[in-house]
Design a protein around this motif. Structure first.
Motif, short mmCIF file in Angstrom:
data_model
loop_
_atom_site.label_atom_id
_atom_site.label_comp_id
_atom_site.label_asym_id
_atom_site.label_seq_id
_atom_site.Cartn_x
_atom_site.Cartn_y
_atom_site.Cartn_z
N GLU A 57 0.82 -1.22 0.00
CA GLU A 57 0.00 0.00 0.00
C GLU A 57 0.85 1.26 0.00
OE1 GLU A 57 -2.56 -0.41 3.39
OE2 GLU A 57 -3.86 -1.86 2.38
N THR A 58 2.01 1.21 0.61
CA THR A 58 2.87 2.39 0.66
C THR A 58 3.83 2.46 -0.52
OG1 THR A 58 4.47 1.25 2.07
CG2 THR A 58 2.77 2.58 3.17
N GLY A 59 3.82 1.44 -1.36
CA GLY A 59 4.70 1.44 -2.53
C GLY A 59 6.12 1.02 -2.23
N ALA A 60 6.37 0.48 -1.02
CA ALA A 60 7.72 0.10 -0.64
C ALA A 60 8.15 -1.22 -1.29
CB ALA A 60 7.83 -0.03 0.88
N ILE A 61 7.18 -2.05 -1.67
CA ILE A 61 7.49 -3.29 -2.39
C ILE A 61 6.53 -3.40 -3.56
CG2 ILE A 61 8.41 -4.54 -0.39
CD1 ILE A 61 5.71 -6.07 -0.27
N ARG A 62 6.89 -4.26 -4.51
CA ARG A 62 6.01 -4.54 -5.63
C ARG A 62 6.16 -6.03 -5.95
NH1 ARG A 62 10.52 -1.93 -7.45
NH2 ARG A 62 11.60 -2.87 -9.19
N THR A 63 5.19 -6.55 -6.68
CA THR A 63 5.28 -7.95 -7.07
C THR A 63 6.22 -8.07 -8.27
OG1 THR A 63 3.31 -7.76 -8.43
CG2 THR A 63 3.00 -8.58 -6.19
N ALA A 64 6.85 -9.23 -8.37
CA ALA A 64 7.82 -9.46 -9.43
C ALA A 64 7.79 -10.92 -9.82
CB ALA A 64 9.21 -9.08 -8.94
N GLU A 65 8.33 -11.20 -10.98
CA GLU A 65 8.49 -12.58 -11.43
C GLU A 65 9.69 -13.19 -10.72
OE1 GLU A 65 6.59 -14.44 -13.53
OE2 GLU A 65 5.20 -12.75 -13.43
#
Length: 168
Positions: A57-65
């Motif tokens: 929600e805070t943009g500190a992580i994102r999903t990745a392959e």
């Protein structure tokens, strides 16, 4: 690295578990799944899940392959819905501070400012009138809040522009 983020979380009043989850993801050379985080951390699944939700929600992580060829069974093929459970998500950190701050400004502070103006107006209408001195003291404090609100509203676009241009 984890201790560094735990110190920052303490300064910001964030739960230690959020910092631990982010620190492990940040330090990992490859994206990590929930299961890998659960295996590495001495935290409950609920704490890890809440930490991941907050960090997304805070943009500190994102999903990745997941990167292939890691030699770990879990880092292989990502499951698809209908193949024994939901798709497995892998997480990677957002490492550009500019992007983190811009995301926080857009998602958190601008929304708060937008709703805050109405809240301050409502508050002004609810100041009690029983005691004239008390009424004036509360009104003066409210004027400070309104000034802070207005100045922050003027500052955020400047900050966003500076960050977007890579200044600072």
């Amino acid at each position: 690295m984890v201790d560094y983020f735990v110190g920052i979380a303490d300064l910001l009043g964030l739960p230690k578990s959020v910092a631990v989850v982010y620190g492990v993801i940040f330090a990992s050379p490859r994206p990590l799944s929930f299961g890998e985080l659960n295996a590495r951390l001495d935290l409950s699944a609920g704490s890890i899940s809440q930490g991941l939700r907050f960090l997304r929600e805070t943009g500190a992580i994102r999903t990745a392959e997941p990167r292939s060829g890691t030699g770990r069974a879990e880092a292989g093929r990502t499951r698809r819905a209908g193949e024994g459970g939901p798709p497995r998500e892998y997480y990677t950190p957002e490492v550009e501070m500019r992007k983190l701050v811009l995301h926080l400004i857009r998602e958190k502070y601008e929304a708060h400012l937008a709703g805050g103006a109405g809240g301050l107006k409502t508050l002004a209408e609810q100041i009690p009138f029983e005691d004239k001195d008390e009424h004036q003291a509360i009104r003066n404090r409210l004027l400070y809040l309104q000034t802070w609100h207005r100045k922050l509203g003027a500052l955020l676009p400047v900050l966003k522009t500076m960050l977007a241009l890579g200044i600072g």
